[in-house]
Design an enzyme around this catalytic site. Sequence first.
Site, PDB file in Angstrom:
ATOM      1  N   ASN A 138      -8.312 -10.535  -5.318  1.00  0.00           N
ATOM      2  CA  ASN A 138      -6.983  -9.965  -5.153  1.00  0.00           C
ATOM      3  C   ASN A 138      -5.945 -11.011  -5.554  1.00  0.00           C
ATOM      4  OD1 ASN A 138      -4.873  -8.186  -4.161  1.00  0.00           O
ATOM      5  ND2 ASN A 138      -6.391  -7.326  -2.755  1.00  0.00           N
ATOM      6  N   GLY A 181      -1.653 -12.413 -12.295  1.00  0.00           N
ATOM      7  CA  GLY A 181      -1.435 -12.847 -13.664  1.00  0.00           C
ATOM      8  C   GLY A 181      -2.023 -14.221 -13.924  1.00  0.00           C
ATOM      9  N   LYS A 238     -13.429  -6.029  -1.816  1.00  0.00           N
ATOM     10  CA  LYS A 238     -12.477  -6.843  -2.586  1.00  0.00           C
ATOM     11  C   LYS A 238     -11.942  -7.962  -1.711  1.00  0.00           C
ATOM     12  CE  LYS A 238      -8.720  -6.525  -5.929  1.00  0.00           C
ATOM     13  NZ  LYS A 238      -7.923  -5.607  -6.761  1.00  0.00           N
ATOM     14  N   SER A 272      -2.285  -7.251 -14.474  1.00  0.00           N
ATOM     15  CA  SER A 272      -1.085  -7.981 -14.893  1.00  0.00           C
ATOM     16  C   SER A 272      -1.107  -8.308 -16.379  1.00  0.00           C
ATOM     17  CB  SER A 272      -0.937  -9.263 -14.075  1.00  0.00           C
ATOM     18  OG  SER A 272      -0.778  -8.969 -12.703  1.00  0.00           O
ATOM     19  N   PHE A 305       0.828  -1.215   0.000  1.00  0.00           N
ATOM     20  CA  PHE A 305       0.000   0.000   0.000  1.00  0.00           C
ATOM     21  C   PHE A 305       0.860   1.263   0.000  1.00  0.00           C
ATOM     22  CE2 PHE A 305      -4.051  -1.897   2.239  1.00  0.00           C
ATOM     23  CZ  PHE A 305      -4.312  -2.652   1.109  1.00  0.00           C
ATOM     24  N   SER A 313      -5.416  -7.597   0.565  1.00  0.00           N
ATOM     25  CA  SER A 313      -4.006  -7.592   0.179  1.00  0.00           C
ATOM     26  C   SER A 313      -3.211  -8.444   1.163  1.00  0.00           C
ATOM     27  CB  SER A 313      -3.447  -6.170   0.179  1.00  0.00           C
ATOM     28  OG  SER A 313      -2.033  -6.202   0.045  1.00  0.00           O
TER      29      SER A 313
END
EC number: 1.3.5.2
Length: 337
Positions: free
Chosen positions: A245, A267, A216, A318, A114, A174
């Site tokens: 995430n 990705g 999220k 990504s 962050f 995260s």
Amino acid sequence: MLYSLIRPALFSLDAEDAHGLTLTGLDVAQRLGLVGLQPRATGKPVQVMGIDFPNAVGLAAGLDKDGAHLKGLAALGFGFLEIGTVTPRPQPGNPKPRLFRLPAAEGIINRMGFNNLGVDNLVRNVVASGYTGVLGINIGKNKDTPNERAADDYLACLDKVYAHARYVTVNISSPNTQNLRELQQDEALDALLSAIKLRQSELAQQHGRYVPIALKIAPDLDEAQIAAIAALLMRHGIDAVIATNTTIARDAVAGLPNANESGGLSGAPVREASTRVVRTLAQHLGGALPIIGVGGILSGDDARAKIAAGASLVQLYSGLIYRGPGLVRECVERLAQ
């Protein structure tokens, strides 16, 4: 075509340096009128969360953490942009290096933490940009704020971004802020969502405008955890859920260079896990609220698969690193078919 020529040069640089150079280059190209020279793909408009999106393909949070590159990014043809994650106070994030490519797997590991210049700076950037498209703002807590006080940070950010966002994303997933994912657990999430919904109601009355809230979540959840989160989302009237995430799993990249770096993996390697969460959420939500699918979208068909699994919108990040800005057009066109 052009991106395939410059990608080797970008990949020869440190990943974070290349990231910054690309955004700076995009800004310059936009100012010179070189971005968006091609006609935009004809997208299929959609309405989600009561918002009209020109197309269903958005930018995921994390690429433009401070909202400093909105004009250049908007020129790429996205239906919406999500900026952040932003915290109440500026923070440097984790020590460098903290961003790693895994080209053989078309993956990226980040432990950015962050890093951002604070919510006040982001708001100034948004106002200065004059951006009029659909803007999501992703909010988080500062690293040194204990989980017991996390709601204070989210509410502080919500207060400041509310007037400038079309929707706000609450990021509790995260892996790079210690213990943040504990906020996904039942009691902690229940308390956080209660506080956020109360403040949303107060702000809607104050501003005369309802700004939807999205949550999220992580891909590293089992079905019982997903079901519990879905139940809380419905009970509190949360407006959308973003899935997902980055992952802390490494099964898909075992043995590759950089695979053992700590952080979140994104990705292609997260594609299946992300789509599984989208599908499971869709089953438990039963259409009660929309899902924004993100994770491993590197082609138009990948975007289509997220929609087929139950998503109403998709986001890219990504995939742009590996396929370039042409991926936006490819996804927009595929979803319009």
